[in-house]
Design a protein around this motif. Structure first.
Motif, mmCIF file in Angstrom:
data_model
loop_
_atom_site.group_PDB
_atom_site.id
_atom_site.type_symbol
_atom_site.label_atom_id
_atom_site.label_comp_id
_atom_site.label_asym_id
_atom_site.label_seq_id
_atom_site.Cartn_x
_atom_site.Cartn_y
_atom_site.Cartn_z
ATOM 1 N N SER A 199 39.321 33.525 48.065
ATOM 2 C CA SER A 199 38.347 32.658 48.745
ATOM 3 C C SER A 199 38.382 32.956 50.240
ATOM 4 O O SER A 199 39.352 33.547 50.739
ATOM 5 C CB SER A 199 38.712 31.190 48.505
ATOM 6 O OG SER A 199 39.914 30.871 49.184
ATOM 7 N N PRO A 200 37.342 32.567 50.975
ATOM 8 C CA PRO A 200 37.354 32.785 52.426
ATOM 9 C C PRO A 200 38.581 32.165 53.099
ATOM 10 O O PRO A 200 39.145 32.763 54.017
ATOM 11 C CB PRO A 200 36.064 32.118 52.900
ATOM 12 C CG PRO A 200 35.152 32.182 51.721
ATOM 13 C CD PRO A 200 36.046 32.029 50.527
ATOM 14 N N GLU A 201 39.015 31.017 52.618
ATOM 15 C CA GLU A 201 40.200 30.370 53.196
ATOM 16 C C GLU A 201 41.455 31.201 52.949
ATOM 17 O O GLU A 201 42.291 31.356 53.834
ATOM 18 C CB GLU A 201 40.382 28.960 52.611
ATOM 19 C CG GLU A 201 39.287 27.982 52.994
ATOM 20 C CD GLU A 201 38.026 28.121 52.127
ATOM 21 O OE1 GLU A 201 38.080 28.692 51.006
ATOM 22 O OE2 GLU A 201 36.974 27.664 52.588
ATOM 23 N N ARG A 202 41.583 31.727 51.757
ATOM 24 C CA ARG A 202 42.757 32.568 51.444
ATOM 25 C C ARG A 202 42.718 33.867 52.220
ATOM 26 O O ARG A 202 43.756 34.357 52.651
ATOM 27 C CB ARG A 202 42.834 32.841 49.947
ATOM 28 C CG ARG A 202 43.294 31.589 49.200
ATOM 29 C CD ARG A 202 43.790 31.848 47.817
ATOM 30 N NE ARG A 202 44.950 32.727 47.816
ATOM 31 C CZ ARG A 202 45.294 33.465 46.771
ATOM 32 N NH1 ARG A 202 44.581 33.431 45.663
ATOM 33 N NH2 ARG A 202 46.349 34.240 46.810
ATOM 34 N N ARG A 203 41.518 34.442 52.410
ATOM 35 C CA ARG A 203 41.416 35.671 53.213
ATOM 36 C C ARG A 203 41.803 35.394 54.660
ATOM 37 O O ARG A 203 42.486 36.208 55.288
ATOM 38 C CB ARG A 203 40.010 36.263 53.130
ATOM 39 C CG ARG A 203 39.781 37.059 51.863
ATOM 40 C CD ARG A 203 38.535 37.921 51.926
ATOM 41 N NE ARG A 203 37.316 37.153 52.067
ATOM 42 C CZ ARG A 203 36.627 36.635 51.068
ATOM 43 N NH1 ARG A 203 37.026 36.804 49.829
ATOM 44 N NH2 ARG A 203 35.530 35.959 51.288
ATOM 45 N N ASP A 204 41.391 34.240 55.208
ATOM 46 C CA ASP A 204 41.768 33.869 56.574
ATOM 47 C C ASP A 204 43.279 33.702 56.684
ATOM 48 O O ASP A 204 43.894 34.173 57.642
ATOM 49 C CB ASP A 204 41.071 32.574 57.003
ATOM 50 C CG ASP A 204 39.591 32.756 57.257
ATOM 51 O OD1 ASP A 204 39.137 33.912 57.407
ATOM 52 O OD2 ASP A 204 38.874 31.731 57.305
ATOM 53 N N GLY A 205 43.872 33.033 55.714
ATOM 54 C CA GLY A 205 45.321 32.859 55.705
ATOM 55 C C GLY A 205 46.051 34.189 55.593
ATOM 56 O O GLY A 205 47.069 34.427 56.254
ATOM 57 N N LEU A 206 45.508 35.071 54.764
ATOM 58 C CA LEU A 206 46.093 36.398 54.598
ATOM 59 C C LEU A 206 45.999 37.183 55.897
ATOM 60 O O LEU A 206 46.942 37.894 56.275
ATOM 61 C CB LEU A 206 45.394 37.137 53.461
ATOM 62 C CG LEU A 206 45.918 38.523 53.117
ATOM 63 C CD1 LEU A 206 47.384 38.470 52.695
ATOM 64 C CD2 LEU A 206 45.071 39.138 52.006
ATOM 65 N N ALA A 207 44.897 37.059 56.610
ATOM 66 C CA ALA A 207 44.739 37.750 57.888
ATOM 67 C C ALA A 207 45.801 37.282 58.890
ATOM 68 O O ALA A 207 46.386 38.103 59.611
ATOM 69 C CB ALA A 207 43.345 37.519 58.453
ATOM 70 N N LYS A 208 46.071 35.995 58.903
ATOM 71 C CA LYS A 208 47.106 35.463 59.808
ATOM 72 C C LYS A 208 48.482 35.975 59.406
ATOM 73 O O LYS A 208 49.282 36.360 60.265
ATOM 74 C CB LYS A 208 47.067 33.936 59.812
ATOM 75 C CG LYS A 208 45.831 33.391 60.487
ATOM 76 C CD LYS A 208 45.740 31.888 60.361
ATOM 77 C CE LYS A 208 44.400 31.417 60.920
ATOM 78 N NZ LYS A 208 44.131 30.024 60.607
ATOM 79 N N ARG A 209 48.762 35.975 58.116
ATOM 80 C CA ARG A 209 50.060 36.481 57.637
ATOM 81 C C ARG A 209 50.204 37.965 57.935
ATOM 82 O O ARG A 209 51.287 38.429 58.295
ATOM 83 C CB ARG A 209 50.203 36.234 56.141
ATOM 84 C CG ARG A 209 50.401 34.770 55.828
ATOM 85 C CD ARG A 209 50.483 34.453 54.346
ATOM 86 N NE ARG A 209 51.299 35.362 53.576
ATOM 87 C CZ ARG A 209 51.073 35.654 52.306
ATOM 88 N NH1 ARG A 209 50.061 35.122 51.666
ATOM 89 N NH2 ARG A 209 51.872 36.483 51.660
ATOM 90 N N LEU A 210 49.105 38.709 57.818
ATOM 91 C CA LEU A 210 49.136 40.139 58.098
ATOM 92 C C LEU A 210 49.384 40.392 59.583
ATOM 93 O O LEU A 210 50.177 41.265 59.942
ATOM 94 C CB LEU A 210 47.829 40.785 57.645
ATOM 95 C CG LEU A 210 47.738 42.302 57.736
ATOM 96 C CD1 LEU A 210 48.887 42.981 57.004
ATOM 97 C CD2 LEU A 210 46.405 42.776 57.182
#
Length: 62
Positions: free
Chosen positions: A36-47
């Motif tokens: 989901s867009p929220e999970r992609r945003d969270g993944l971007a922060k973790r990355l």
């Protein structure tokens, strides 16, 4: 926005089902169509955090 960076180990860990399908990740700057867009945003922060720490999960997936 199309991808400009290589697929990382962290992204493959977030969606291991499609790790061999590069096109699955192509339309997203981070992550893939399964997230989901929220999970992609969270993944971007973790990355970003993993890159800052020099974590091997931020390296290109094989």
């Amino acid at each position: 926005m199309p991808r400009t960076e290589p697929i990382t180990r962290l992204e493959v860990a977030a969606c291991p089902t499609h790790r061999m399908d590069v096109k699955h990740y192509a339309d997203y700057p981070v992550g893939c169509a399964c997230l989901s867009p929220e999970r992609r945003d969270g993944l971007a922060k973790r990355l970003d955090a993993a890159r800052a720490e020099g974590n091997p999960l931020a390296e290109m997936a094989e």
